[in-house]
Motif scaffolding. Structure first.
Motif: not given
Length: 106
Positions: A13, A16-17, A21, A35, A66, A70
């Motif tokens: 997670e 992909w977060a 970007k 992603t 996540g 992140t």
């Protein structure tokens, strides 16, 4: 084993977060591919972990891992603020994740 799977799902997670970007609105091919692949793996592993873990606990831990990861990568990679209040808030999330783990039989 499902706890390990859940944490790995949380790590994807984060992937992909952060990857979102770098896709620049899904206009860059390889960051977009990475992603989307991270999204699929993350959700797939979350589904596997939820087979034997309580839904609310599993989802909260997945989101928490996540979120913490992140924010940390945002600070390290993107120069986002490392204001002490942000770091204290992250610590509260980590304490919540640990609390949910120990409060859940499995």
């Amino acid at each position: 084993m499902n706890w390990v799977i859940l944490v790995v799902a949380g790590l994807f997670e984060i992937g992909w977060a952060v990857g979102l970007k770098y896709t620049e609105g899904f206009t860059r091919v390889w960051p977009t591919v990475g992603t989307v692949l991270s999204m699929v793996i993350s959700l797939g592993l979350l589904g596997v972990a939820m087979k034997s873990l309580p839904m609310g606990t599993a989802y909260a831990i997945w989101v928490g891992v996540g979120a913490v990861g992140t924010v940390i990568l945002g600070i390290v990679l993107l120069g986002e603020s490392a204001h002490p209040l942000r770091l204290i808030s992250l610590a509260f999330i980590v304490v919540g994740i640990i609390g949910l783990k120990f409060a859940t039989p499995a």
